[in-house]
Design an enzyme around this catalytic site. Structure first.
Site, PDB file in Angstrom:
ATOM      1  N   ASP A  34       1.001  -1.262  -0.064  1.00  0.00           N
ATOM      2  CA  ASP A  34      -0.124   0.062   0.081  1.00  0.00           C
ATOM      3  C   ASP A  34       0.841   1.185   0.105  1.00  0.00           C
ATOM      4  OD1 ASP A  34      -2.072   2.112   1.064  1.00  0.00           O
ATOM      5  OD2 ASP A  34      -3.280   0.422   1.321  1.00  0.00           O
ATOM      6  N   ILE A  35       0.669   2.061  -0.988  1.00  0.00           N
ATOM      7  CA  ILE A  35       1.384   3.160  -1.029  1.00  0.00           C
ATOM      8  C   ILE A  35       1.200   4.580  -0.008  1.00  0.00           C
ATOM      9  CG2 ILE A  35       2.272   3.077  -3.437  1.00  0.00           C
ATOM     10  CD1 ILE A  35       0.156   5.036  -4.291  1.00  0.00           C
ATOM     11  N   GLN A  97     -14.914   1.040   1.478  1.00  0.00           N
ATOM     12  CA  GLN A  97     -14.129   0.601   0.403  1.00  0.00           C
ATOM     13  C   GLN A  97     -13.881   1.775  -0.408  1.00  0.00           C
ATOM     14  OE1 GLN A  97     -15.774  -2.364  -2.094  1.00  0.00           O
ATOM     15  NE2 GLN A  97     -13.775  -2.730  -3.214  1.00  0.00           N
ATOM     16  N   HIS A 103      -9.696  -6.551  -2.343  1.00  0.00           N
ATOM     17  CA  HIS A 103      -8.407  -6.464  -1.723  1.00  0.00           C
ATOM     18  C   HIS A 103      -8.318  -6.620  -0.355  1.00  0.00           C
ATOM     19  CE1 HIS A 103      -9.617  -2.226  -2.016  1.00  0.00           C
ATOM     20  NE2 HIS A 103      -8.842  -2.152  -1.071  1.00  0.00           N
ATOM     21  N   HIS A 105      -6.098  -6.088   3.198  1.00  0.00           N
ATOM     22  CA  HIS A 105      -5.116  -5.515   3.802  1.00  0.00           C
ATOM     23  C   HIS A 105      -4.462  -6.434   4.981  1.00  0.00           C
ATOM     24  CE1 HIS A 105      -6.441  -1.360   2.540  1.00  0.00           C
ATOM     25  NE2 HIS A 105      -7.690  -2.051   2.558  1.00  0.00           N
TER      26      HIS A 105
HETATM   27  P1  AMP Z   1      -9.816   0.616   0.426  1.00  0.00           P
HETATM   28  O1  AMP Z   1     -10.576   0.544  -0.573  1.00  0.00           O
HETATM   29  O2  AMP Z   1     -10.631   1.456   1.571  1.00  0.00           O
HETATM   30  O3  AMP Z   1      -9.497  -0.679   0.976  1.00  0.00           O
HETATM   31  O4  AMP Z   1      -8.744   1.761   0.270  1.00  0.00           O
HETATM   32  C1  AMP Z   1      -7.872   1.569  -0.732  1.00  0.00           C
HETATM   33  C2  AMP Z   1      -6.491   1.325  -0.462  1.00  0.00           C
HETATM   34  O5  AMP Z   1      -5.756   1.345  -1.429  1.00  0.00           O
HETATM   35  C3  AMP Z   1      -5.903   2.350   0.580  1.00  0.00           C
HETATM   36  O6  AMP Z   1      -5.156   2.021   1.648  1.00  0.00           O
HETATM   37  C4  AMP Z   1      -4.915   3.326  -0.278  1.00  0.00           C
HETATM   38  O7  AMP Z   1      -3.769   3.614   0.364  1.00  0.00           O
HETATM   39  C5  AMP Z   1      -4.385   2.175  -1.314  1.00  0.00           C
HETATM   40  N1  AMP Z   1      -3.969   2.770  -2.546  1.00  0.00           N
HETATM   41  C6  AMP Z   1      -4.576   3.403  -3.433  1.00  0.00           C
HETATM   42  N2  AMP Z   1      -4.052   3.538  -4.654  1.00  0.00           N
HETATM   43  C7  AMP Z   1      -2.761   2.723  -4.558  1.00  0.00           C
HETATM   44  C8  AMP Z   1      -1.876   2.352  -5.516  1.00  0.00           C
HETATM   45  N3  AMP Z   1      -1.709   3.016  -6.635  1.00  0.00           N
HETATM   46  N4  AMP Z   1      -0.933   1.309  -4.965  1.00  0.00           N
HETATM   47  C9  AMP Z   1      -0.670   0.774  -3.664  1.00  0.00           C
HETATM   48  N5  AMP Z   1      -2.005   1.294  -2.898  1.00  0.00           N
HETATM   49  C10 AMP Z   1      -2.901   2.049  -3.451  1.00  0.00           C
END
Ligand code: AMP
Length: 142
Positions: A34-35, A97, A103, A105
């Protein structure tokens, strides 16, 4: 529930159209950092097949994603000297989400250290590259 959008950001990563800090890949799943990590080594595990979230994923892809999440969790315990692992998974906007490709975590935790808030801060590319290398090696060594 809306249908799967093939232009979501994780679909683009899966197609190789956008980069990621990969830590594990097989024929059915991809895991990358996660970035905007909530703790160092925060990883996302995705099925390669399109699925919006828990509500439309196939049972077999879901089982495989969790198997990979376990591999990542064990690797993260070793690579980051973690004391524990937090698993999170959000479904639909009301469920928290933000990106609509399923995905999971996997968040390594240190005793007494609070997680950062979601999407609080973008980690430096050098730090992510280093962590991805370390975690990938720990996962590969099983
Ligand atoms: P959620 O859908 O609530 O699980 O959140 C999406 C997650 O994706 C968040 O923790 C963001 O920090 C992460 N995220 C968003 N864009 C990217 C990316 N390009 N690469 C890696 N992680 C990402």
């Amino acid at each position: 529930m809306p249908s799967y959008d093939p232009n979501n950001i994780f679909a683009k990563i899966l197609r190789g159209e956008l980069p990621c800090y990969k830590v594990y890949e097989d024929d059915k799943a991809l895991a990358f950092l996660d970035i905007m990590p909530r703790a160092p080594g925060h990883t996302l595990v995705l099925p390669k097949a399109p699925a919006r979230n828990l509500l439309d994923v196939s049972a077999s892809d879901l089982a495989h994603v969790m198997t990979v999440a376990q591999k990542v969790a064990k690797g993260a315990m070793a690579a980051f000297g973690a004391d524990g692992i937090t698993i999170q998974q959000f479904n639909e906007g009301a469920g928290g989400q933000v990106v609509f490709h399923l995905h999971v975590h996997v968040i390594p935790r240190k005793a007494g250290a609070a997680m950062k808030p979601p999407a609080a801060e973008k980690e430096k590319p050098d730090a992510l590259a280093e962590q991805a290398k370390k975690l990938a090696a720990a996962i590969a060594s099983g």
